[in-house]
Enzyme design. Structure first.
Site, PDB file in Angstrom:
ATOM      1  N   ASN A 129     -11.605  -0.913   0.146  1.00  0.00           N
ATOM      2  CA  ASN A 129     -10.554  -0.622   1.115  1.00  0.00           C
ATOM      3  C   ASN A 129     -10.115  -1.765   2.012  1.00  0.00           C
ATOM      4  O   ASN A 129      -9.567  -1.524   3.098  1.00  0.00           O
ATOM      5  CB  ASN A 129     -10.977   0.571   1.976  1.00  0.00           C
ATOM      6  N   ASP A 174      -2.426   5.730  -3.042  1.00  0.00           N
ATOM      7  CA  ASP A 174      -2.747   6.692  -1.975  1.00  0.00           C
ATOM      8  C   ASP A 174      -1.541   7.558  -1.659  1.00  0.00           C
ATOM      9  O   ASP A 174      -1.653   8.522  -0.908  1.00  0.00           O
ATOM     10  CB  ASP A 174      -3.187   5.948  -0.707  1.00  0.00           C
ATOM     11  N   ASP A 234     -15.460  12.972  -1.499  1.00  0.00           N
ATOM     12  CA  ASP A 234     -14.856  11.680  -1.138  1.00  0.00           C
ATOM     13  C   ASP A 234     -15.535  11.132   0.114  1.00  0.00           C
ATOM     14  O   ASP A 234     -16.646  11.565   0.474  1.00  0.00           O
ATOM     15  CB  ASP A 234     -13.330  11.858  -0.980  1.00  0.00           C
ATOM     16  N   ASP A 235     -14.914  10.223   0.775  1.00  0.00           N
ATOM     17  CA  ASP A 235     -15.465   9.524   1.940  1.00  0.00           C
ATOM     18  C   ASP A 235     -16.026  10.506   2.985  1.00  0.00           C
ATOM     19  O   ASP A 235     -15.576  11.643   3.079  1.00  0.00           O
ATOM     20  CB  ASP A 235     -14.313   8.722   2.581  1.00  0.00           C
ATOM     21  N   TRP A 241       0.861  -1.172   0.000  1.00  0.00           N
ATOM     22  CA  TRP A 241       0.000   0.000   0.000  1.00  0.00           C
ATOM     23  C   TRP A 241       0.912   1.241   0.000  1.00  0.00           C
ATOM     24  O   TRP A 241       1.913   1.273   0.726  1.00  0.00           O
ATOM     25  CB  TRP A 241      -0.905  -0.012   1.246  1.00  0.00           C
ATOM     26  N   ARG A 245      -9.778  -2.281   8.537  1.00  0.00           N
ATOM     27  CA  ARG A 245     -10.277  -0.894   8.521  1.00  0.00           C
ATOM     28  C   ARG A 245     -11.695  -0.839   9.113  1.00  0.00           C
ATOM     29  O   ARG A 245     -12.575  -0.158   8.614  1.00  0.00           O
ATOM     30  CB  ARG A 245     -10.281  -0.329   7.104  1.00  0.00           C
ATOM     31  N   LYS A 263     -15.959   7.612  -7.866  1.00  0.00           N
ATOM     32  CA  LYS A 263     -14.713   6.961  -7.439  1.00  0.00           C
ATOM     33  C   LYS A 263     -15.139   5.717  -6.666  1.00  0.00           C
ATOM     34  O   LYS A 263     -15.734   5.817  -5.600  1.00  0.00           O
ATOM     35  CB  LYS A 263     -13.920   7.916  -6.551  1.00  0.00           C
ATOM     36  N   TRP A 264     -14.832   4.548  -7.224  1.00  0.00           N
ATOM     37  CA  TRP A 264     -15.301   3.263  -6.687  1.00  0.00           C
ATOM     38  C   TRP A 264     -14.151   2.644  -5.901  1.00  0.00           C
ATOM     39  O   TRP A 264     -13.196   2.159  -6.493  1.00  0.00           O
ATOM     40  CB  TRP A 264     -15.710   2.372  -7.841  1.00  0.00           C
ATOM     41  N   ASP A 265     -14.276   2.660  -4.594  1.00  0.00           N
ATOM     42  CA  ASP A 265     -13.179   2.217  -3.747  1.00  0.00           C
ATOM     43  C   ASP A 265     -13.391   0.786  -3.244  1.00  0.00           C
ATOM     44  O   ASP A 265     -14.494   0.242  -3.312  1.00  0.00           O
ATOM     45  CB  ASP A 265     -13.059   3.179  -2.556  1.00  0.00           C
TER      46      ASP A 265
HETATM   47  C1  GLA Z   1      -8.992   5.005   0.093  1.00  0.00           C
HETATM   48  C2  GLA Z   1      -8.691   5.833  -1.120  1.00  0.00           C
HETATM   49  C3  GLA Z   1      -8.484   7.271  -0.700  1.00  0.00           C
HETATM   50  C4  GLA Z   1      -9.719   7.778  -0.013  1.00  0.00           C
HETATM   51  C5  GLA Z   1     -10.024   6.889   1.184  1.00  0.00           C
HETATM   52  C6  GLA Z   1     -11.348   7.253   1.804  1.00  0.00           C
HETATM   53  O1  GLA Z   1      -7.891   4.848   0.911  1.00  0.00           O
HETATM   54  O2  GLA Z   1      -7.615   5.333  -1.820  1.00  0.00           O
HETATM   55  O3  GLA Z   1      -8.194   8.071  -1.832  1.00  0.00           O
HETATM   56  O4  GLA Z   1     -10.789   7.780  -0.915  1.00  0.00           O
HETATM   57  O5  GLA Z   1     -10.097   5.529   0.806  1.00  0.00           O
HETATM   58  O6  GLA Z   1     -11.650   6.468   2.879  1.00  0.00           O
END
Ligand code: GLA
Length: 726
Positions: free
Chosen positions: A475, A543, A362-363, A195, A438, A471-473
């Site tokens: 994690n 990231d 974002d989040d 990561w 997480r 933006k499709w995450d």
């Molecule tokens: C991941 C993404 C980040 C951000 C966070 C939000 O780590 O890579 O860019 O969107 O999630 O929780």
């Protein structure tokens, strides 16, 4: 082109030949893959021999050890002790397999891979060969599919396995491609990392035994990318033989190279057998993911351009990308979870007139999310932060002339969520408490009702707020794999079924919202692969937004994936991941080779910095044609030097952009000349920054003078334009 001559089958791309032959005993011999050669009888071309402790078979009128015969799709249990491509546990519980040629077919176009991402199907430029092999005692058939992408020098392969017997069988292993070479003097090149440190270029020489890269994380992973190359030991960016392999798949995989006792190398790529098994009832069939192969005798650069070209011309959304990248301002590093109307308004205000066209929330915007402990699955606006929903935000965006984008993480669920309260059994779990990562759990995407419900929730969100970008995450990685919905004998199908469920959702959403630009992400670049790029034309590369680290990550990623598929943002300093401070200009130029944006609190910047943003955005728009259509050349590796340099050259060679990043300052050092690539030798190029005009040939052979800048982490760029020929 595909041709046949007696028992020999030829696949040809512009610069490569791939040849196989049906032997007298029905085995399918792999004859040749490499630089293009004439079509002719190749029966002389074999090194079969008798060897002690290697069982003999009757072939071509004599005895030879199976261990010495290169094969297209090898099996285990009949004398070839090297790694098999397919392992079938037949109805008698044994795993002794034998595959013999039955028939073949040449068609134009390409067979569809239902439910899987793959290169174009309905292309007139492509022809495909399907060879059917049969294990008559085992009761199954294997169809090897090869599709030829002539101009790009790519061969796409996948395999279909059919139960043609009367009883159930289990697939224990099924590679997408297998290739035998009668040499072992190769470097095994792969992209490894972690990561925030993805896709670092690493190579090691082969030796007797196996080298493999794998993922058992339920994702292609930050750690090892589903790509490997076998290169000449002395191959460079511009010279030497290179064979490249990549999977069009985003889940568990294995790519391995085994060197045998006799110095042959067997390369295989496909699903990771450790987390795989598939039960086939009589009449049922199974499809492997697609694998891509390419060959270059001009080093790694040419291999990369083959992959880049096939991706942007023939891979799903990458090929039919509509319009250009949005230029983003993303809320993450500016606000993290603490998003609010007020902060967003200030940010949008400060972006006025800079040329940024899309705001990405974002989040932190949904459920009752304050940090990473809650709300995944509750894809509706956080009432506390956004009373009445996101309408005010979308109105603000309109008011400031921007489009609206949003972050989602559809495959996940938080324990602290309404979705979990309603469906506590929808997460992946076994008899034990599922492992959290997480603070979140993974939804069981092998269950259609789960995929359906998430589709409805996300579709409602995208409809309600006229979202233009997603933006499709993803994690976390998978643990506790298995599903309540699968019988015991099918539990080991989970890993593949999960990925197929994810693809079903992506397919539906990206088709239903075809005007939305989807960006892939998995904690940055944890799922940067051709599978994702089929659905989403761009991926958040890492990231790690530190410019110096990003140069390495983007350099490594470019080995396989086109620059336009990567996204990069200018972020604040000291950098949030590394604590490093780099010049604003360095951050901008480092990101210019990718889909571009900003991820910092623009309202905290000085007017001079905002002015620089205006200039950077303008410059990006000028560079875009080079980025989408140009050829990418790596000039100097940050993995073997202190300099990271790359070049984008227009297809018609009239323009070029050269980026040189200095990874650190070396005091009192000399300079060097940087040799360019891909220019027209007789073309006269005006170099803006040097105020001189030189022949392309000179710039490629003598090079550009480089002096180390005096500021730390500086960059130098050159813009070249060919002057009209008189
Ligand atoms: C991941 C993404 C980040 C951000 C966070 C939000 O780590 O890579 O860019 O969107 O999630 O929780």
């Amino acid at each position: 082109m595909i041709g046949e001559n007696g028992n020999t089958l030829y696949l040809e791309t512009a610069h490569t030949s791939y040849i196989m032959r049906v032997l007298s005993n029905g085995m399918l011999q792999h004859v040749y893959y490499g630089a293009r050669i004439p079509r002719e009888d190749m029966s002389y071309y074999q090194l079969f021999r008798e060897r002690s402790f290697s069982p003999m078979i009757q072939v071509e009128g004599r005895e030879a050890s199976a261990d010495t015969i290169p094969q297209e799709y090898p099996v285990f249990g009949r004398g070839d002790f090297r790694r098999p491509a397919v392992v079938v546990e037949t109805a008698d519980g044994r795993m002794v397999n034998e595959l013999l040629y039955q028939s073949h077919e040449i068609v134009s176009g390409k067979p569809a891979l239902a439910g899987l991402p793959s290169l174009d199907v309905d292309t007139r430029e492509t022809a495909s060969l399907s060879v059917t092999l049969l294990d008559s005692a085992g009761g199954y058939e294997v169809v090897l599919h090869y599709s030829v992408f002539e101009k790009e020098d790519i061969i796409a392969r996948h395999v279909e396995i059919r139960n043609v017997g009367k009883e159930g069988i289990w697939l224990r292993e099924a590679a997408s491609l297998s290739l035998d070479f009668e040499r072992k003097d190769f470097t095994f090149l792969s992209l490894s990392g972690a990561w925030a440190r993805e896709r670092q270029v690493s190579g090691r020489p082969l030796g007797q035994g196996t080298i493999s890269i794998e993922s058992r994380r339920g994702a292609s992973s930050h750690q090892l990318n589903p790509f490997a190359a076998l290169t000449d030991l002395s191959a460079t960016e511009t010279s030497g033989e290179v064979y490249g392999f990549a999977l069009v798949y985003s889940g568990d995989f294995r790519i391995g190279a085994e060197v045998s006792q006799f110095g042959s190398t067997r390369l295989q790529a496909g699903l990771n057998p450790e987390t795989f098994s598939w039960y086939l009832e009589p009449g049922e069939s199974f499809l492997t993911p697609e694998g891509l192969m390419t060959y270059s005798d001009y080093g790694l650069g040419e291999m990369s351009r083959h992959f880049h070209n096939v991706c942007r011309r023939h891979l799903g959304k990458c090929a039919d990308r509509r319009g250009r990248h949005p230029i983003l301002i993303n809320s993450w590093e500016a606000m993290y979870f603490d998003v609010s109307e007020e902060k967003i308004q200030t940010l949008l205000e400060s972006c006025q007139g800079l040329g940024i066209d899309t705001f990405v929330l974002d989040d932190g915007w949904f459920g009752h999310r304050r940090d990473d402990t809650s709300s995944l699955g509750d894809w509706f606006a956080n009432e506390e932060k956004f009373p009445g929903g996101l309408d005010r935000i979308t109105r603000l965006c309109r008011q400031y002339g921007m489009k609206f984008g949003i972050w989602i993480e559809p495959e996940m669920i938080s324990r602290d969520s309404h979705l979990y309260a309603e469906h506590p059994d929808w997460c992946i779990h076994g008899r034990r408490e599922p492992v959290e990562s997480r603070n979140q759990l993974v939804l069981d995407f092998s269950r259609q009702e789960v995929v359906e419900e998430i589709y409805e929730r996300i579709a409602a969100l995208l409809r309600n707020y006229a979202v233009s970008y997603v933006k499709w995450d993803c994690n976390r990685n998978l643990t506790d794999i298995g599903s309540d919905s699968l019988p015991k004998e099918r539990q080991r199908e989970y890993s593949y079924r999960h990925m197929l469920g994810v693809y079903r959702l992506m397919d539906r959403l990206t088709k239903a919202f075809s005007d939305v630009c989807f960006e892939g992400c998995s904690g940055g670049g944890g799922r940067f692969d051709f599978g994702m790029l089929y659905y989403m034309p761009q991926i958040w590369t890492s990231d790690d937004s530190d410019a110096v680290e990003r140069q390495k990550i983007q350099y490594g990623t470019s080995l396989v994936y086109p620059p336009a598929a990567m996204t990069a943002h200018v972020s604040a300093c000291p950098n949030h991941q590394t604590g490093r401070t780099t010049p604003f200009g360095t951050r901008g130029e480092t990101a210019q080779m990718c889909g571009y944006g900003y991820e910092l609190n623009v309202s905290a910047l000085s007017e001079a910095e905002r002015e620089r943003i205006r200039g950077q955005v303008k410059r990006h728009k000028e560079l875009e044609p080079l980025l989408y259509e140009g050829d990418f050349y790596r000039l100097k590796s940050p993995f073997t030097s202190e300099i990271c340099a790359w070049e984008l050259v227009a297809r018609d060679q009239t323009k070029a952009y050269v980026f040189v990043g200095f990874q650190r300052v070396i005091p009192n050092c000399g300079g060097e000349y940087l040799r360019l690539q891909g220019l027209k030798a007789e073309g006269r190029y005006r170099i803006r920054q040097l105020g001189t005009t030189q022949y392309g040939d000179t710039l490629m052979k003598a090079g550009l003078p480089l002096l180390m800048p005096e500021e730390e982490y500086g960059v130098t760029v050159f813009d070249l334009e060919m002057e009209d020929e008189e």
